[in-house]
Design an enzyme around this catalytic site. Structure first.
Site, PDB file in Angstrom:
ATOM      1  N   ASP A   1      66.049  29.096  56.757  1.00 16.22           N
ATOM      2  CA  ASP A   1      64.835  29.620  57.381  1.00 16.22           C
ATOM      3  C   ASP A   1      64.249  30.673  56.439  1.00 16.22           C
ATOM      4  OD1 ASP A   1      66.375  31.891  57.728  1.00 16.22           O
ATOM      5  OD2 ASP A   1      66.252  31.913  59.922  1.00 16.22           O
TER       6      ASP A   1
ATOM      7  N   CYS B   1      70.717  31.281  56.951  1.00 19.41           N
ATOM      8  CA  CYS B   1      69.752  32.061  57.736  1.00 19.41           C
ATOM      9  C   CYS B   1      70.207  33.522  57.667  1.00 19.41           C
ATOM     10  CB  CYS B   1      69.629  31.545  59.174  1.00 19.41           C
ATOM     11  SG  CYS B   1      71.110  31.683  60.188  1.00 19.41           S
TER      12      CYS B   1
ATOM     13  N   GLY C   1      73.638  33.544  59.512  1.00 17.54           N
ATOM     14  CA  GLY C   1      74.392  32.298  59.401  1.00 17.54           C
ATOM     15  C   GLY C   1      74.742  31.710  60.752  1.00 17.54           C
TER      16      GLY C   1
ATOM     17  N   HIS D   1      91.178  24.331  55.976  1.00 15.97           N
ATOM     18  CA  HIS D   1      91.779  24.373  57.314  1.00 15.97           C
ATOM     19  C   HIS D   1      90.926  23.701  58.381  1.00 15.97           C
ATOM     20  CE1 HIS D   1      94.647  28.020  56.484  1.00 15.97           C
ATOM     21  NE2 HIS D   1      94.600  27.153  55.486  1.00 15.97           N
TER      22      HIS D   1
HETATM   23  C1  RB5 Z   1      65.616  35.485  61.586  1.00 13.51           C
HETATM   24  O1  RB5 Z   1      65.071  36.756  61.699  1.00 13.51           O
HETATM   25  C2  RB5 Z   1      67.066  35.475  62.043  1.00 13.51           C
HETATM   26  O2  RB5 Z   1      67.137  35.671  63.418  1.00 13.51           O
HETATM   27  C3  RB5 Z   1      67.723  34.190  61.663  1.00 13.51           C
HETATM   28  O3  RB5 Z   1      67.626  34.022  60.292  1.00 13.51           O
HETATM   29  C4  RB5 Z   1      69.204  34.053  61.964  1.00 13.51           C
HETATM   30  O4  RB5 Z   1      69.894  35.189  61.580  1.00 13.51           O
HETATM   31  C5  RB5 Z   1      69.571  33.616  63.276  1.00 13.51           C
HETATM   32  O5  RB5 Z   1      70.751  33.325  63.530  1.00 13.51           O
END
Ligand code: RB5
Length: 112
Positions: free
Chosen positions: A8, A65, A68, A98
């Site tokens: 993202d 993200c 994660g 694992h």
């Molecule tokens: C985005 O701001 C953030 O919420 C997303 O990247 C992620 O961390 C969600 O799990």
């Protein structure tokens, strides 16, 4: 290997660096992530990666993200996908050894 990668907006910088590294290592990288810094929803990018893995088009995946967790939670709802959240090499290796992880989920905002 053929590696799928998705991200993202929070994972864009990390994705860009990883793609460069993986290409230098001789891997094929398929990009399912956003290439824009605009805020977006991680499932929109996790699902196409999961679909390609399920179809056997990829050897493994990387999903990035902010924490994660969003990517890992989304991917782990998809049949045949085992996404392991890892923030260092040891955790990543153990996730493979694992847990037979086929996707590495990276918390971009928490790793250097
Ligand atoms: C985005 O701001 C953030 O919420 C997303 O990247 C992620 O961390 C969600 O799990």
């Amino acid at each position: 290997m053929t590696i799928g990668i998705c991200n993202d907006h929070a994972g864009l910088e990390c994705k860009t660096a990883l793609v460069e590294y993986l290409l230098k290592k001789g891997h094929t990288v398929v990009n399912f992530g956003t290439d824009s810094p605009e805020s977006c929803d991680y499932p929109d990018f996790a699902h196409p990666l999961a679909g390609a893995l399920q179809k056997g088009e990829l050897d493994c995946g990387i999903a990035i993200c902010g924490t994660g967790n969003g990517m890992a939670m989304t991917l782990n709802h998809c049949r045949g996908i085992r996404a392991g959240l890892a923030w260092n090499c040891a955790v990543a290796k153990l996730g493979k050894q694992h847990n037979d992880a086929n996707v590495l989920a990276i918390p971009a905002r928490l790793v250097s």
